[in-house]
Design a protein around this motif. Sequence first.
Motif, mmCIF file in Angstrom:
data_model
loop_
_atom_site.group_PDB
_atom_site.id
_atom_site.type_symbol
_atom_site.label_atom_id
_atom_site.label_comp_id
_atom_site.label_asym_id
_atom_site.label_seq_id
_atom_site.Cartn_x
_atom_site.Cartn_y
_atom_site.Cartn_z
ATOM 1 N N TYR A 73 5.833 -6.305 -11.164
ATOM 2 C CA TYR A 73 6.045 -4.886 -10.922
ATOM 3 C C TYR A 73 4.791 -4.016 -11.029
ATOM 4 C CZ TYR A 73 11.072 -5.762 -11.093
ATOM 5 O OH TYR A 73 12.343 -6.210 -10.836
ATOM 6 N N SER A 74 3.768 -4.495 -11.700
ATOM 7 C CA SER A 74 2.616 -3.633 -11.947
ATOM 8 C C SER A 74 1.387 -3.991 -11.134
ATOM 9 C CB SER A 74 2.256 -3.668 -13.441
ATOM 10 O OG SER A 74 3.363 -3.233 -14.217
ATOM 11 N N GLU A 75 1.431 -5.101 -10.445
ATOM 12 C CA GLU A 75 0.249 -5.520 -9.700
ATOM 13 C C GLU A 75 0.492 -5.587 -8.192
ATOM 14 O OE1 GLU A 75 -1.086 -9.155 -11.519
ATOM 15 O OE2 GLU A 75 -1.932 -8.108 -13.227
ATOM 16 N N ASN A 76 1.647 -5.121 -7.759
ATOM 17 C CA ASN A 76 1.957 -5.078 -6.326
ATOM 18 C C ASN A 76 1.754 -6.435 -5.659
ATOM 19 O OD1 ASN A 76 2.832 -3.729 -4.006
ATOM 20 N ND2 ASN A 76 0.744 -3.248 -3.356
ATOM 21 N N ASN A 77 2.289 -7.462 -6.316
ATOM 22 C CA ASN A 77 2.052 -8.828 -5.844
ATOM 23 C C ASN A 77 3.019 -9.279 -4.753
ATOM 24 O OD1 ASN A 77 -0.147 -9.318 -7.406
ATOM 25 N ND2 ASN A 77 0.948 -10.364 -9.030
ATOM 26 N N ILE A 78 4.092 -8.556 -4.544
ATOM 27 C CA ILE A 78 5.092 -8.955 -3.551
ATOM 28 C C ILE A 78 5.237 -7.850 -2.518
ATOM 29 C CG2 ILE A 78 7.462 -9.747 -3.190
ATOM 30 C CD1 ILE A 78 7.578 -10.532 -6.088
ATOM 31 N N GLN A 79 5.070 -8.221 -1.260
ATOM 32 C CA GLN A 79 5.162 -7.236 -0.182
ATOM 33 C C GLN A 79 6.587 -7.080 0.325
ATOM 34 O OE1 GLN A 79 2.359 -5.448 0.498
ATOM 35 N NE2 GLN A 79 1.524 -6.707 -1.164
ATOM 36 N N THR A 80 7.374 -8.117 0.247
ATOM 37 C CA THR A 80 8.732 -8.079 0.774
ATOM 38 C C THR A 80 9.685 -7.483 -0.255
ATOM 39 O OG1 THR A 80 10.383 -9.402 1.941
ATOM 40 C CG2 THR A 80 9.446 -10.363 -0.052
ATOM 41 N N SER A 81 10.890 -7.165 0.186
ATOM 42 C CA SER A 81 11.885 -6.594 -0.727
ATOM 43 C C SER A 81 12.413 -7.684 -1.664
ATOM 44 C CB SER A 81 13.044 -5.984 0.070
ATOM 45 O OG SER A 81 13.664 -6.964 0.883
#
Length: 266
Positions: A25-33
């Motif tokens: 949640y804090s490192e923007n590691n996932i682009q998809t939903s």
Amino acid sequence: MIQISIITVGMNHLTYLKNLLFSLYSENNIQTSFEMIYIDNCSTDGSVEFISRNYPNVKIIQNTRPLGFGENNNKGVLASTGQYIAIINPDIIILKNSLDTLLNYIKDNLHIGIVVPKLLNPDFSIQYSVRGFITLKTLFTRIMTKGKDNINNKLISQYLCKNIDHTKIQPIDWAIGAALFMSKKTYAELGGFDVDYFLYMEDEDICLRCWELKKAVIYNPDAIMIHNHIRASSKLGKKTILHLKSMYTFFKKHGFSIKSPKHFYQ
């Protein structure tokens, strides 16, 4: 529409969960939903309170009594809404785009059943997360060498697949259940994890059953995660007994000699 449902089971794993949740949640590691479903197996370390306070979007399922690994994950999947399932242990750290990589790969290869990432130790060395199917001889040798991965033994090296090319996408027998990715449809076809195992062997069992469905299990090193491997059964105790019981269940179910199906994969 949610693409990925991340299922995590924890029991007094707050220290590890903090790192996992930060990576999600804090490192923007996932682009998809995605959504995360956390099944708390009767923790007493404040895990539920921490997640509720800091990550209100996480769906929390609280057990009233401890359940096995497979049963807990099955509960999580039943509560999920995503098209794809990521079984993620609390001691995992998700690196950037790793889940997106697994998602895109399995979407492009519909004949694939389960895909797993490359796992690294906390010092970024390769973790031997890929395995060959267990035999009685391997089990006996594993016991005699106290489950150590760094032992100089040919049979153990083969079992741990130490000589595979860890940069190559390839079929494997199975991988440890710290990080498994599949479609929800495949999970349903497999009937989820076998709840006859309370702890240990569920991962090897589900990968073998996936192969029996004529769906390949694939190692994809383009997706990378860090695994702070908790080896609770390496020391003699209650979990060692549970591990041996699961071994008995596995051999009783599948027999003592399993031929590697990956060699027939095209």
